[in-house]
Motif scaffolding. Sequence first.
Motif, PDB file in Angstrom:
ATOM      1  N   MET A 192       0.846  -1.196   0.000  1.00 32.65           N
ATOM      2  CA  MET A 192       0.000   0.000   0.000  1.00 32.65           C
ATOM      3  C   MET A 192       0.877   1.241   0.000  1.00 32.65           C
ATOM      4  O   MET A 192       2.043   1.193   0.410  1.00 32.65           O
ATOM      5  CB  MET A 192      -0.901   0.027   1.241  1.00 32.65           C
ATOM      6  N   LEU A 193       0.300   2.359  -0.455  1.00 33.07           N
ATOM      7  CA  LEU A 193       0.979   3.637  -0.381  1.00 33.07           C
ATOM      8  C   LEU A 193       0.795   4.201   1.029  1.00 33.07           C
ATOM      9  O   LEU A 193      -0.312   4.167   1.581  1.00 33.07           O
ATOM     10  CB  LEU A 193       0.386   4.610  -1.401  1.00 33.07           C
ATOM     11  N   ALA A 194       1.874   4.683   1.618  1.00 31.04           N
ATOM     12  CA  ALA A 194       1.804   5.233   2.971  1.00 31.04           C
ATOM     13  C   ALA A 194       2.820   6.351   3.116  1.00 31.04           C
ATOM     14  O   ALA A 194       3.887   6.332   2.485  1.00 31.04           O
ATOM     15  CB  ALA A 194       2.071   4.149   4.014  1.00 31.04           C
ATOM     16  N   ALA A 195       2.481   7.329   3.943  1.00 34.40           N
ATOM     17  CA  ALA A 195       3.428   8.381   4.287  1.00 34.40           C
ATOM     18  C   ALA A 195       4.235   7.934   5.499  1.00 34.40           C
ATOM     19  O   ALA A 195       3.703   7.282   6.400  1.00 34.40           O
ATOM     20  CB  ALA A 195       2.695   9.679   4.596  1.00 34.40           C
ATOM     21  N   VAL A 196       5.516   8.282   5.530  1.00 35.94           N
ATOM     22  CA  VAL A 196       6.376   7.924   6.654  1.00 35.94           C
ATOM     23  C   VAL A 196       7.231   9.119   7.046  1.00 35.94           C
ATOM     24  O   VAL A 196       7.549   9.982   6.225  1.00 35.94           O
ATOM     25  CB  VAL A 196       7.291   6.719   6.330  1.00 35.94           C
ATOM     26  N   LEU A 197       7.592   9.145   8.318  1.00 38.41           N
ATOM     27  CA  LEU A 197       8.499  10.172   8.807  1.00 38.41           C
ATOM     28  C   LEU A 197       9.918   9.872   8.343  1.00 38.41           C
ATOM     29  O   LEU A 197      10.372   8.716   8.407  1.00 38.41           O
ATOM     30  CB  LEU A 197       8.484  10.224  10.331  1.00 38.41           C
ATOM     31  N   GLY A 198      10.607  10.922   7.897  1.00 43.94           N
ATOM     32  CA  GLY A 198      12.027  10.810   7.623  1.00 43.94           C
ATOM     33  C   GLY A 198      12.805  11.428   8.771  1.00 43.94           C
ATOM     34  O   GLY A 198      12.438  11.273   9.938  1.00 43.94           O
ATOM     35  N   GLU A 199      13.867  12.139   8.455  1.00 41.87           N
ATOM     36  CA  GLU A 199      14.557  12.914   9.473  1.00 41.87           C
ATOM     37  C   GLU A 199      13.639  14.053   9.923  1.00 41.87           C
ATOM     38  O   GLU A 199      12.587  14.285   9.334  1.00 41.87           O
ATOM     39  CB  GLU A 199      15.870  13.471   8.911  1.00 41.87           C
ATOM     40  N   ALA A 200      14.035  14.752  10.973  1.00 46.46           N
ATOM     41  CA  ALA A 200      13.195  15.821  11.514  1.00 46.46           C
ATOM     42  C   ALA A 200      12.779  16.798  10.413  1.00 46.46           C
ATOM     43  O   ALA A 200      13.618  17.288   9.650  1.00 46.46           O
ATOM     44  CB  ALA A 200      13.943  16.560  12.615  1.00 46.46           C
ATOM     45  N   GLY A 201      11.468  17.027  10.302  1.00 50.31           N
ATOM     46  CA  GLY A 201      10.941  17.967   9.322  1.00 50.31           C
ATOM     47  C   GLY A 201      10.624  17.367   7.976  1.00 50.31           C
ATOM     48  O   GLY A 201      10.158  18.074   7.075  1.00 50.31           O
ATOM     49  N   VAL A 202      10.830  16.065   7.823  1.00 53.39           N
ATOM     50  CA  VAL A 202      10.634  15.421   6.523  1.00 53.39           C
ATOM     51  C   VAL A 202       9.533  14.372   6.627  1.00 53.39           C
ATOM     52  O   VAL A 202       9.520  13.557   7.555  1.00 53.39           O
ATOM     53  CB  VAL A 202      11.937  14.744   6.037  1.00 53.39           C
ATOM     54  N   ILE A 203       8.607  14.398   5.675  1.00 49.74           N
ATOM     55  CA  ILE A 203       7.615  13.338   5.530  1.00 49.74           C
ATOM     56  C   ILE A 203       7.492  13.032   4.046  1.00 49.74           C
ATOM     57  O   ILE A 203       7.505  13.938   3.204  1.00 49.74           O
ATOM     58  CB  ILE A 203       6.257  13.742   6.143  1.00 49.74           C
ATOM     59  N   GLU A 204       7.424  11.753   3.706  1.00 53.09           N
ATOM     60  CA  GLU A 204       7.410  11.342   2.308  1.00 53.09           C
ATOM     61  C   GLU A 204       6.596  10.058   2.173  1.00 53.09           C
ATOM     62  O   GLU A 204       6.251   9.432   3.179  1.00 53.09           O
ATOM     63  CB  GLU A 204       8.843  11.114   1.829  1.00 53.09           C
ATOM     64  N   THR A 205       6.292   9.679   0.963  1.00 55.93           N
ATOM     65  CA  THR A 205       5.508   8.462   0.748  1.00 55.93           C
ATOM     66  C   THR A 205       6.401   7.318   0.293  1.00 55.93           C
ATOM     67  O   THR A 205       7.451   7.521  -0.319  1.00 55.93           O
ATOM     68  CB  THR A 205       4.392   8.685  -0.281  1.00 55.93           C
ATOM     69  N   THR A 206       5.937   6.114   0.625  1.00 56.16           N
ATOM     70  CA  THR A 206       6.658   4.903   0.252  1.00 56.16           C
ATOM     71  C   THR A 206       5.636   3.777   0.129  1.00 56.16           C
ATOM     72  O   THR A 206       4.437   3.995   0.296  1.00 56.16           O
ATOM     73  CB  THR A 206       7.740   4.558   1.301  1.00 56.16           C
ATOM     74  N   ARG A 207       6.104   2.577  -0.153  1.00 57.58           N
ATOM     75  CA  ARG A 207       5.232   1.407  -0.166  1.00 57.58           C
ATOM     76  C   ARG A 207       5.500   0.579   1.089  1.00 57.58           C
ATOM     77  O   ARG A 207       6.652   0.330   1.445  1.00 57.58           O
ATOM     78  CB  ARG A 207       5.480   0.547  -1.401  1.00 57.58           C
ATOM     79  N   LYS A 208       4.422   0.199   1.763  1.00 56.16           N
ATOM     80  CA  LYS A 208       4.520  -0.617   2.974  1.00 56.16           C
ATOM     81  C   LYS A 208       3.536  -1.776   2.867  1.00 56.16           C
ATOM     82  O   LYS A 208       2.550  -1.690   2.126  1.00 56.16           O
ATOM     83  CB  LYS A 208       4.175   0.215   4.221  1.00 56.16           C
ATOM     84  N   PRO A 209       3.749  -2.836   3.629  1.00 57.84           N
ATOM     85  CA  PRO A 209       2.764  -3.921   3.643  1.00 57.84           C
ATOM     86  C   PRO A 209       1.448  -3.443   4.263  1.00 57.84           C
ATOM     87  O   PRO A 209       1.450  -2.612   5.181  1.00 57.84           O
ATOM     88  CB  PRO A 209       3.414  -4.994   4.511  1.00 57.84           C
ATOM     89  N   VAL A 210       0.340  -3.966   3.788  1.00 53.59           N
ATOM     90  CA  VAL A 210      -0.944  -3.709   4.439  1.00 53.59           C
ATOM     91  C   VAL A 210      -0.872  -4.298   5.846  1.00 53.59           C
ATOM     92  O   VAL A 210      -0.409  -5.423   6.033  1.00 53.59           O
ATOM     93  CB  VAL A 210      -2.100  -4.352   3.634  1.00 53.59           C
ATOM     94  N   PRO A 211      -1.290  -3.549   6.874  1.00 54.71           N
ATOM     95  CA  PRO A 211      -1.143  -4.049   8.244  1.00 54.71           C
ATOM     96  C   PRO A 211      -1.997  -5.277   8.517  1.00 54.71           C
ATOM     97  O   PRO A 211      -3.103  -5.416   7.984  1.00 54.71           O
ATOM     98  CB  PRO A 211      -1.594  -2.865   9.109  1.00 54.71           C
ATOM     99  N   GLU A 212      -1.479  -6.153   9.346  1.00 51.40           N
ATOM    100  CA  GLU A 212      -2.250  -7.286   9.832  1.00 51.40           C
ATOM    101  C   GLU A 212      -3.105  -6.825  11.006  1.00 51.40           C
ATOM    102  O   GLU A 212      -2.768  -5.859  11.688  1.00 51.40           O
ATOM    103  CB  GLU A 212      -1.312  -8.421  10.255  1.00 51.40           C
ATOM    104  N   ILE A 213      -4.215  -7.508  11.252  1.00 50.10           N
ATOM    105  CA  ILE A 213      -5.098  -7.103  12.334  1.00 50.10           C
ATOM    106  C   ILE A 213      -5.248  -8.232  13.344  1.00 50.10           C
ATOM    107  O   ILE A 213      -5.168  -9.410  13.002  1.00 50.10           O
ATOM    108  CB  ILE A 213      -6.493  -6.668  11.830  1.00 50.10           C
ATOM    109  N   GLY A 214      -5.470  -7.831  14.611  1.00 57.86           N
ATOM    110  CA  GLY A 214      -5.717  -8.793  15.665  1.00 57.86           C
ATOM    111  C   GLY A 214      -7.190  -9.119  15.773  1.00 57.86           C
ATOM    112  O   GLY A 214      -8.034  -8.588  15.038  1.00 57.86           O
ATOM    113  N   ASP A 215      -7.524  -9.963  16.723  1.00 55.87           N
ATOM    114  CA  ASP A 215      -8.905 -10.415  16.885  1.00 55.87           C
ATOM    115  C   ASP A 215      -9.867  -9.266  17.161  1.00 55.87           C
ATOM    116  O   ASP A 215     -11.032  -9.323  16.758  1.00 55.87           O
ATOM    117  CB  ASP A 215      -8.992 -11.425  18.035  1.00 55.87           C
ATOM    118  N   ASP A 216      -9.411  -8.229  17.862  1.00 59.16           N
ATOM    119  CA  ASP A 216     -10.280  -7.123  18.254  1.00 59.16           C
ATOM    120  C   ASP A 216     -10.134  -5.907  17.344  1.00 59.16           C
ATOM    121  O   ASP A 216     -10.632  -4.824  17.667  1.00 59.16           O
ATOM    122  CB  ASP A 216      -9.974  -6.698  19.699  1.00 59.16           C
TER     123      ASP A 216
END
Length: 355
Positions: free
Chosen positions: A1-25
């Motif tokens: 999935m496309l997601a934004a992530v924090l870089g160094e201080a003051g930086v935010i950018e997009t990357t590809r990450k796995p879709v999160p897994e979910i727990g029972d609740d």
Amino acid sequence: MLAAVLGEAGVIETTRKPVPEIGDDDVLIRVHRASLCGTDVKIRSRSFFGGADSGPEPGTFTPGHEYSGVVAAVGASVDEFAVGDRVVTEAHRGCMRCANCLSGGYTNCLNYGIRSKGHRVQGMTVQGGFAEYVSNHVSTLTLLPDSVGFDDAVVLTTAGTVMHAFQALDMLAVGSSVAVIGPGPIGLLAVQVARQLGAAQVFLIGTRESRLALGKQFGADLVVNSRSDDPVAAVRAATGGRGADIVLECSGAGAAVDTALHASARGGNVVLVGFFGQPVTADLNHAVMNGITLKTVRGEGAGSVARAVTLAGLGRLSTDPLVTHRFPLIDIAAAFDAYTQRTDNAIKVMLDVTD
């Protein structure tokens, strides 16, 4: 999935990450809309975590705590929601085992930040919603009525903070005079909520004429530009010298605390809603000598987002005028620039995550 992530201080950018897994609740949400707030700016700068070299490793953490979307999957124990339901999130999930959580004060959880004990805050202590998919605990979601769109729902997370502030008063607003300091998103929604709760008079104090005009449109009886007029004198004049029964400080400006205290009636209530960037000096002796009750709230606690959704579903909250800018998720860095620089009087900057 496309997601934004924090870089160094003051930086935010997009990357590809796995879709999160979910727990029972948990519930997996496909995010449709998300928006920025002042806390996100502190997270991007890493001051939220304690400094430029603090916080999660660059490239790993996705912020975002104001978002809405559609249920994409549910955990084994979840029967409150079904795939396809439209929902909005509440950021805070307490541990639900400490004394504060058990009494309903989960935004003041004594196990704040301890994931192993069940606490989480979306986009702050756990992965957030600046992504195509996000995992939420089932207790943090509210079903949206057909009349409330995804944009509306995101703004209602902010309205939840206002509802929380009024609930902290332990009194009815009906017949009261209410002064709101700070015509940002929280303050402008506070004007509307105060009017819907039956306030007799609503005053809005700020420095930006365009936002004060919007407050007037939302139902403020009196707007005061504190750069040209004395807000305390104006509120007292409008209340026959008494001052306001309720004052909500929504700006986060240090000097506004004294304004709030001196605009309050004797025996009145002041609620600090905005977050302050540094320690504040205020005339607390005035509060003591006049029996003024000072309270604080953090975020949208006590199930307040659900109440905001109810008001909006009844057509009693106007959210469209607050959404001033839109960006696709991939342009999140530009969205932050527009928000922090207040480009074209930016109020709520919305991210279009998925259609």
